[in-house]
Motif scaffolding. Structure first.
Motif, PDB file in Angstrom:
ATOM      1  N   PHE A  75      17.419  10.456 134.566  1.00 44.06           N
ATOM      2  CA  PHE A  75      16.233  10.994 133.909  1.00 44.06           C
ATOM      3  C   PHE A  75      16.419  11.010 132.393  1.00 44.06           C
ATOM      4  N   GLN A  76      17.614  11.381 131.941  1.00 46.57           N
ATOM      5  CA  GLN A  76      17.864  11.447 130.500  1.00 46.57           C
ATOM      6  C   GLN A  76      17.902  10.065 129.865  1.00 46.57           C
ATOM      7  N   SER A  77      18.444   9.078 130.573  1.00 46.25           N
ATOM      8  CA  SER A  77      18.550   7.730 130.006  1.00 46.25           C
ATOM      9  C   SER A  77      17.272   6.916 130.200  1.00 46.25           C
ATOM     10  N   THR A  78      16.493   7.228 131.221  1.00 47.03           N
ATOM     11  CA  THR A  78      15.286   6.475 131.551  1.00 47.03           C
ATOM     12  C   THR A  78      14.171   7.454 131.927  1.00 47.03           C
ATOM     13  N   PRO A  79      13.742   8.303 130.995  1.00 43.22           N
ATOM     14  CA  PRO A  79      12.726   9.295 131.359  1.00 43.22           C
ATOM     15  C   PRO A  79      11.367   8.638 131.581  1.00 43.22           C
ATOM     16  N   PRO A  80      10.668   9.057 132.613  1.00 40.60           N
ATOM     17  CA  PRO A  80       9.310   8.534 132.789  1.00 40.60           C
ATOM     18  C   PRO A  80       8.391   9.087 131.701  1.00 40.60           C
ATOM     19  N   ALA A  81       7.371   8.318 131.351  1.00 38.10           N
ATOM     20  CA  ALA A  81       6.364   8.796 130.404  1.00 38.10           C
ATOM     21  C   ALA A  81       5.458   9.816 131.079  1.00 38.10           C
ATOM     22  N   TRP A  82       5.226   9.612 132.372  1.00 37.21           N
ATOM     23  CA  TRP A  82       4.332  10.480 133.137  1.00 37.21           C
ATOM     24  C   TRP A  82       4.951  10.815 134.484  1.00 37.21           C
ATOM     25  N   VAL A  83       4.800  12.059 134.900  1.00 37.52           N
ATOM     26  CA  VAL A  83       5.077  12.495 136.265  1.00 37.52           C
ATOM     27  C   VAL A  83       3.743  13.032 136.782  1.00 37.52           C
ATOM     28  N   LEU A  84       3.240  12.383 137.849  1.00 39.53           N
ATOM     29  CA  LEU A  84       1.892  12.656 138.338  1.00 39.53           C
ATOM     30  C   LEU A  84       1.936  13.065 139.812  1.00 39.53           C
ATOM     31  N   PRO A  85       2.163  14.355 140.078  1.00 35.63           N
ATOM     32  CA  PRO A  85       2.220  14.774 141.479  1.00 35.63           C
ATOM     33  C   PRO A  85       0.841  14.714 142.138  1.00 35.63           C
ATOM     34  N   LEU A  86       0.815  14.252 143.376  1.00 35.93           N
ATOM     35  CA  LEU A  86      -0.407  14.251 144.149  1.00 35.93           C
ATOM     36  C   LEU A  86      -0.638  15.660 144.677  1.00 35.93           C
ATOM     37  N   VAL A 106       4.522  13.797 147.481  1.00 41.18           N
ATOM     38  CA  VAL A 106       4.940  12.657 146.670  1.00 41.18           C
ATOM     39  C   VAL A 106       4.316  12.746 145.283  1.00 41.18           C
ATOM     40  N   LEU A 107       4.844  11.937 144.394  1.00 42.42           N
ATOM     41  CA  LEU A 107       4.315  11.860 143.032  1.00 42.42           C
ATOM     42  C   LEU A 107       4.498  10.453 142.491  1.00 42.42           C
ATOM     43  N   TRP A 108       3.660  10.119 141.551  1.00 41.93           N
ATOM     44  CA  TRP A 108       3.823   8.867 140.813  1.00 41.93           C
ATOM     45  C   TRP A 108       4.651   9.167 139.571  1.00 41.93           C
ATOM     46  N   CYS A 109       5.620   8.321 139.286  1.00 37.96           N
ATOM     47  CA  CYS A 109       6.333   8.346 138.009  1.00 37.96           C
ATOM     48  C   CYS A 109       6.015   7.039 137.309  1.00 37.96           C
ATOM     49  N   VAL A 110       5.652   7.139 136.035  1.00 37.37           N
ATOM     50  CA  VAL A 110       5.204   5.977 135.272  1.00 37.37           C
ATOM     51  C   VAL A 110       6.077   5.826 134.038  1.00 37.37           C
ATOM     52  N   TRP A 111       6.578   4.614 133.822  1.00 42.50           N
ATOM     53  CA  TRP A 111       7.379   4.286 132.649  1.00 42.50           C
ATOM     54  C   TRP A 111       6.667   3.186 131.871  1.00 42.50           C
ATOM     55  N   ASN A 112       6.829   3.210 130.555  1.00 42.82           N
ATOM     56  CA  ASN A 112       6.252   2.174 129.709  1.00 42.82           C
ATOM     57  C   ASN A 112       7.296   1.742 128.693  1.00 42.82           C
ATOM     58  N   PRO A 113       8.275   0.940 129.148  1.00 42.78           N
ATOM     59  CA  PRO A 113       9.351   0.518 128.244  1.00 42.78           C
ATOM     60  C   PRO A 113       8.806  -0.180 127.003  1.00 42.78           C
ATOM     61  N   GLY A 114       9.452   0.071 125.898  1.00 43.14           N
ATOM     62  CA  GLY A 114       9.056  -0.562 124.648  1.00 43.14           C
ATOM     63  C   GLY A 114       7.999   0.204 123.874  1.00 43.14           C
ATOM     64  N   LYS A 115       7.420   1.218 124.478  1.00 46.84           N
ATOM     65  CA  LYS A 115       6.435   2.046 123.790  1.00 46.84           C
ATOM     66  C   LYS A 115       7.121   3.322 123.318  1.00 46.84           C
ATOM     67  N   SER A 117       8.192   7.010 122.962  1.00 46.01           N
ATOM     68  CA  SER A 117       8.184   8.089 123.940  1.00 46.01           C
ATOM     69  C   SER A 117       8.031   9.424 123.233  1.00 46.01           C
ATOM     70  N   PHE A 118       7.143  10.233 123.746  1.00 39.35           N
ATOM     71  CA  PHE A 118       6.927  11.565 123.193  1.00 39.35           C
ATOM     72  C   PHE A 118       7.216  12.615 124.256  1.00 39.35           C
ATOM     73  N   GLY A 119       8.220  12.337 125.071  1.00 31.15           N
ATOM     74  CA  GLY A 119       8.555  13.232 126.166  1.00 31.15           C
ATOM     75  C   GLY A 119       7.833  12.836 127.435  1.00 31.15           C
ATOM     76  N   THR A 120       8.165  13.506 128.504  1.00 28.69           N
ATOM     77  CA  THR A 120       7.542  13.243 129.792  1.00 28.69           C
ATOM     78  C   THR A 120       6.357  14.185 129.977  1.00 28.69           C
ATOM     79  N   HIS A 121       5.216  13.602 130.291  1.00 27.19           N
ATOM     80  CA  HIS A 121       3.994  14.368 130.526  1.00 27.19           C
ATOM     81  C   HIS A 121       3.856  14.635 132.021  1.00 27.19           C
ATOM     82  N   TYR A 122       3.452  15.846 132.352  1.00 28.77           N
ATOM     83  CA  TYR A 122       3.274  16.259 133.740  1.00 28.77           C
ATOM     84  C   TYR A 122       1.809  16.555 133.964  1.00 28.77           C
TER      85      TYR A 122
END
Length: 134
Positions: A75-86, A106-115, A117-122
């Motif tokens: 999580f620290q090395s590859t944090p998702p941009a979004w955590v979207l729990p259903l 379940v939840l969706w985790c979304v990453w956008n490499p190269g953009k 990052s302003f932390g993980t949004h929930y």
């Protein structure tokens, strides 16, 4: 997922291990995004593979995926941009077993490499309108 995305007008290339295409070992298919429901036991490997490919990606994971101490470094090395729990439990078996009362969150985790990052949004997701079903 492929059929649903196609109904929304997206160009989709579907792959599946049952068709002899192991995402973890085959050459990447040209695409803009990777969106998948990986085998839960291989979720970490899928995250690492997607990160290696370098495209934006979204993975459907068990809600408690990030609750394990062994995944803290991931999580620290590859944090998702979004955590979207259903806010509902999808029936992956489509009522083929029982009454369609699934037990797994379940939840969706979304990453956008190269953009940037302003932390993980929930953001919990409301259940979509499924044509009048509840």
């Amino acid at each position: 997922m492929v059929r649903e995305m196609e109904t929304w007008g997206y160009q989709v290339t579907g792959t599946d291990i049952s068709m002899g295409q192991d995402f973890l070992t085959v050459s990447p298919v040209p695409c803009d995004w990777i969106i998948t429901n990986p085998p839960f036991s291989l979720s970490e490997e899928f995250i690492r593979r997607c990160r290696y490919i370098g495209k934006p990606f979204a993975l459907l994971l068990k809600s408690q995926f990030w609750h394990a101490r062994k995944r803290l470094k991931l999580f620290q090395s590859t944090p998702p941009a979004w955590v979207l729990p259903l806010t509902w439990r999808p029936d992956f078996l489509f009522k083929a077993r029982g009454k369609g009362a699934p037990l797994m969150d379940v939840l969706w985790c979304v990453w956008n490499p190269g953009k940037p990052s302003f932390g993980t949004h929930y953001q919990p997701l409301p259940r979509p309108d499924m044509g009048g079903s509840t």
